[in-house]
Write an enzyme that holds these catalytic residues in place. Structure first.
Site, PDB file in Angstrom:
ATOM      1  N   HIS A 102     -50.701 -50.417 -19.711  1.00 46.39           N
ATOM      2  CA  HIS A 102     -49.803 -49.777 -20.692  1.00 46.39           C
ATOM      3  C   HIS A 102     -48.393 -50.364 -20.587  1.00 46.39           C
ATOM      4  CE1 HIS A 102     -52.511 -45.997 -20.048  1.00 46.39           C
ATOM      5  NE2 HIS A 102     -52.895 -46.595 -21.154  1.00 46.39           N
TER       6      HIS A 102
ATOM      7  N   LYS B  13     -61.133 -37.269 -25.738  1.00 45.29           N
ATOM      8  CA  LYS B  13     -61.140 -37.856 -24.396  1.00 45.29           C
ATOM      9  C   LYS B  13     -61.204 -36.810 -23.318  1.00 45.29           C
ATOM     10  CE  LYS B  13     -59.243 -42.395 -24.562  1.00 45.29           C
ATOM     11  NZ  LYS B  13     -58.239 -43.303 -24.081  1.00 45.29           N
TER      12      LYS B  13
ATOM     13  N   ARG C  19     -58.237 -53.991 -25.432  1.00 39.99           N
ATOM     14  CA  ARG C  19     -58.836 -54.614 -24.250  1.00 39.99           C
ATOM     15  C   ARG C  19     -60.119 -55.365 -24.581  1.00 39.99           C
ATOM     16  NH1 ARG C  19     -58.372 -48.913 -21.342  1.00 39.99           N
ATOM     17  NH2 ARG C  19     -58.800 -48.461 -23.506  1.00 39.99           N
TER      18      ARG C  19
ATOM     19  N   SER D 241     -57.253 -45.639 -17.841  1.00 33.63           N
ATOM     20  CA  SER D 241     -56.813 -44.422 -17.128  1.00 33.63           C
ATOM     21  C   SER D 241     -58.002 -43.683 -16.518  1.00 33.63           C
ATOM     22  CB  SER D 241     -56.082 -43.483 -18.083  1.00 33.63           C
ATOM     23  OG  SER D 241     -54.900 -44.085 -18.548  1.00 33.63           O
TER      24      SER D 241
HETATM   25  P1  ADP Z   1     -56.726 -45.394 -21.494  1.00 37.56           P
HETATM   26  O1  ADP Z   1     -57.683 -46.003 -22.502  1.00 37.56           O
HETATM   27  O2  ADP Z   1     -56.447 -46.286 -20.337  1.00 37.56           O
HETATM   28  O3  ADP Z   1     -57.110 -43.975 -21.162  1.00 37.56           O
HETATM   29  P2  ADP Z   1     -54.850 -44.499 -23.473  1.00 37.56           P
HETATM   30  O4  ADP Z   1     -55.929 -43.915 -24.271  1.00 37.56           O
HETATM   31  O5  ADP Z   1     -53.762 -43.612 -23.038  1.00 37.56           O
HETATM   32  O6  ADP Z   1     -55.351 -45.263 -22.185  1.00 37.56           O
HETATM   33  O7  ADP Z   1     -54.282 -45.778 -24.241  1.00 37.56           O
HETATM   34  C1  ADP Z   1     -53.177 -45.806 -25.047  1.00 37.56           C
HETATM   35  C2  ADP Z   1     -53.127 -47.164 -25.677  1.00 37.56           C
HETATM   36  O8  ADP Z   1     -53.065 -48.175 -24.680  1.00 37.56           O
HETATM   37  C3  ADP Z   1     -54.331 -47.536 -26.541  1.00 37.56           C
HETATM   38  O9  ADP Z   1     -53.861 -48.317 -27.620  1.00 37.56           O
HETATM   39  C4  ADP Z   1     -55.173 -48.377 -25.600  1.00 37.56           C
HETATM   40  O10 ADP Z   1     -56.024 -49.267 -26.295  1.00 37.56           O
HETATM   41  C5  ADP Z   1     -54.084 -49.122 -24.863  1.00 37.56           C
HETATM   42  N1  ADP Z   1     -54.523 -49.580 -23.550  1.00 37.56           N
HETATM   43  C6  ADP Z   1     -55.158 -48.881 -22.617  1.00 37.56           C
HETATM   44  N2  ADP Z   1     -55.409 -49.617 -21.523  1.00 37.56           N
HETATM   45  C7  ADP Z   1     -54.902 -50.859 -21.779  1.00 37.56           C
HETATM   46  C8  ADP Z   1     -54.860 -52.096 -21.026  1.00 37.56           C
HETATM   47  N3  ADP Z   1     -55.400 -52.201 -19.826  1.00 37.56           N
HETATM   48  N4  ADP Z   1     -54.248 -53.144 -21.614  1.00 37.56           N
HETATM   49  C9  ADP Z   1     -53.733 -53.038 -22.860  1.00 37.56           C
HETATM   50  N5  ADP Z   1     -53.752 -51.910 -23.624  1.00 37.56           N
HETATM   51  C10 ADP Z   1     -54.336 -50.835 -23.082  1.00 37.56           C
END
Ligand code: ADP
Length: 159
Positions: A17, A41, A91, A128
């Site tokens: 992030h 989620k 990703r 996450s």
């Molecule tokens: P996670 O999928 O890790 O639970 P979130 O749902 O909070 O995280 O993700 C918020 C944003 O960050 C989304 O657009 C998601 O695609 C992006 N994101 C999550 N992990 C990564 C990563 N490792 N690299 C780049 N973007 C990411």
């Protein structure tokens, strides 16, 4: 200055992030990072207020980044902020499938466009969900998350 909205669960914030946020700052200038509830989620590690506090601490080195927490729709927040774009990180192909449809829906209902940013190979595996699972089992995630998040996770495990 262009102002973009980067929404997510951020439960917790991890280095993937942070990389997207730093890139968004260099491309657009001002970034509002919003921690939100995603009903699809399995979250449930930190409450929104705690996520917001630790994100503020973790992103303090970026003066044009603002952290907020919100319930409700991303598009409503984007409109309220007058955001020029929504930013999403990608990703994998499965992220793309989900995010593409969401971006088109959001555009259809609000007119706000989404900009996709690819994860680099350094962080493309990070999610996450796995950070939560490993931390809950007492594993070491300190190299995957900002320092303030690592400290909060340690407190959580030792509670
Ligand atoms: P996670 O999928 O890790 O639970 P979130 O749902 O909070 O995280 O993700 C918020 C944003 O960050 C989304 O657009 C998601 O695609 C992006 N994101 C999550 N992990 C990564 C990563 N490792 N690299 C780049 N973007 C990411």
């Amino acid at each position: 200055m262009t102002r973009v909205l980067y929404p997510g669960s951020f439960d917790p914030l991890h280095n993937g992030h942070v990389e997207i946020i730093e890139t968004a700052v260099s491309l657009f200038g001002a970034v509002v990072v919003a921690t939100m509830v995603n009903p699809q989620k399995d979250t449930g590690l930190f409450p929104l207020a705690e996520r917001e506090a630790v994100m503020r601490e973790s992103l303090a080195h970026l003066p044009t980044v603002e952290v907020v927490m919100r319930h409700g729709l991303v598009v409503d927040l984007a409109r309220e902020l007058g955001a020029d774009f929504i930013v999403k990180g990608l990703r994998s192909a499965s992220d793309f499938d989900d995010e593409m449809q969401m971006a088109q829906m959001n555009h259809a209902v609000s007119g706000v466009q989404t900009v996709f940013m690819p994860a680099t190979s350094r962080h493309a595996f990070l999610a996450s969900k796995y950070v939560r699972d490993i931390a809950r089992m007492g594993g070491d995630v300190t190299h995957l998350v900002p320092g303030p998040v690592a400290r909060r996770l340690e407190e959580f495990v030792n509670r």
